[in-house]
Design a protein around this motif. Structure first.
Motif, PDB file in Angstrom:
ATOM      1  N   GLU A   1       0.823  -1.208   0.000  1.00  0.00           N
ATOM      2  CA  GLU A   1       0.000   0.000   0.000  1.00  0.00           C
ATOM      3  C   GLU A   1       0.856   1.256   0.000  1.00  0.00           C
ATOM      4  O   GLU A   1       0.527   2.250  -0.644  1.00  0.00           O
ATOM      5  N   GLN A   2       1.963   1.216   0.742  1.00  0.00           N
ATOM      6  CA  GLN A   2       2.871   2.367   0.806  1.00  0.00           C
ATOM      7  C   GLN A   2       3.576   2.577  -0.527  1.00  0.00           C
ATOM      8  O   GLN A   2       3.691   3.705  -1.011  1.00  0.00           O
TER       9      GLN A   2
ATOM     10  N   TRP B   1       2.578   1.549  -3.498  1.00  0.00           N
ATOM     11  CA  TRP B   1       1.567   1.970  -4.473  1.00  0.00           C
ATOM     12  C   TRP B   1       1.284   3.468  -4.353  1.00  0.00           C
ATOM     13  O   TRP B   1       1.231   4.189  -5.348  1.00  0.00           O
ATOM     14  N   LYS B   2       1.122   3.923  -3.123  1.00  0.00           N
ATOM     15  CA  LYS B   2       0.822   5.337  -2.888  1.00  0.00           C
ATOM     16  C   LYS B   2       1.937   6.223  -3.436  1.00  0.00           C
ATOM     17  O   LYS B   2       1.680   7.213  -4.130  1.00  0.00           O
TER      18      LYS B   2
ATOM     19  N   ASN C   1      -3.041  -1.156  -5.734  1.00  0.00           N
ATOM     20  CA  ASN C   1      -2.103  -1.983  -4.957  1.00  0.00           C
ATOM     21  C   ASN C   1      -1.653  -3.236  -5.694  1.00  0.00           C
ATOM     22  O   ASN C   1      -1.012  -4.102  -5.082  1.00  0.00           O
TER      23      ASN C   1
END
Length: 154
Positions: free
Chosen positions: A18-19, A21-22, A76
């Protein structure tokens, strides 16, 4: 897809998917091309059929404009774009389709960036442009940002 027309790099990033992807989708100007080159996002519409347009600028005043469309976005997991079309599905001379994949690997992220080419000539041209070194450096830059953010959050 025949692997003989694909180039790819992979890197294990010490940050959750998630990190990564962000950072990948929200901070492209910071990692998209190898420094000292810089990226200007003209438009990045994160939906199928959305415009993907940017200008990469080199330290000697070089400019490389990229114009294409987003084909797929699975949060993600992956995003895919191509330069075979301009927005509105207007055909243009294609060079490649880019596939950027993000997979969980024990709490870390396996990042794989691939370029699929329309011809052996296009693949050879991309290799000669420094694909492996350039895309590996970009993966390193993405990892540096995502890992620093993951540590700051922890």
């Amino acid at each position: 897809m025949s692997d003989d027309l694909e180039l790819s790099v992979t890197r294990l990033i010490d940050a959750p998917v998630e990190q990564v992807w962000k950072v990948a989708t929200e901070r492209m100007t910071e990692w998209w091309c190898p420094k000292p080159w810089k990226t200007e996002i003209v438009e990045q519409d994160w939906r199928a059929g959305g415009r993907s347009a940017m200008i990469m600028r080199g330290p000697e005043g070089e400019e490389h404009a990229m114009e294409g469309v987003v084909l797929e976005v699975v949060p993600n997991t992956r995003f895919i774009f191509t330069d075979a079309f301009k927005v509105g599905w207007v055909p243009q001379t294609p060079f490649m389709t880019g596939i950027f994949a993000f997979a969980d690997e024990g709490g870390k992220t396996r990042y794989t960036a691939s370029a699929r080419h329309w011809s052996a000539e296009a693949k050879a041209q991309h290799e000669a442009m420094g694909f492996i070194d350039g895309w590996s450096k970009v993966a390193e830059q993405l990892a540096g940002i995502a890992e620093a953010e993951a540590k700051a959050i922890a």
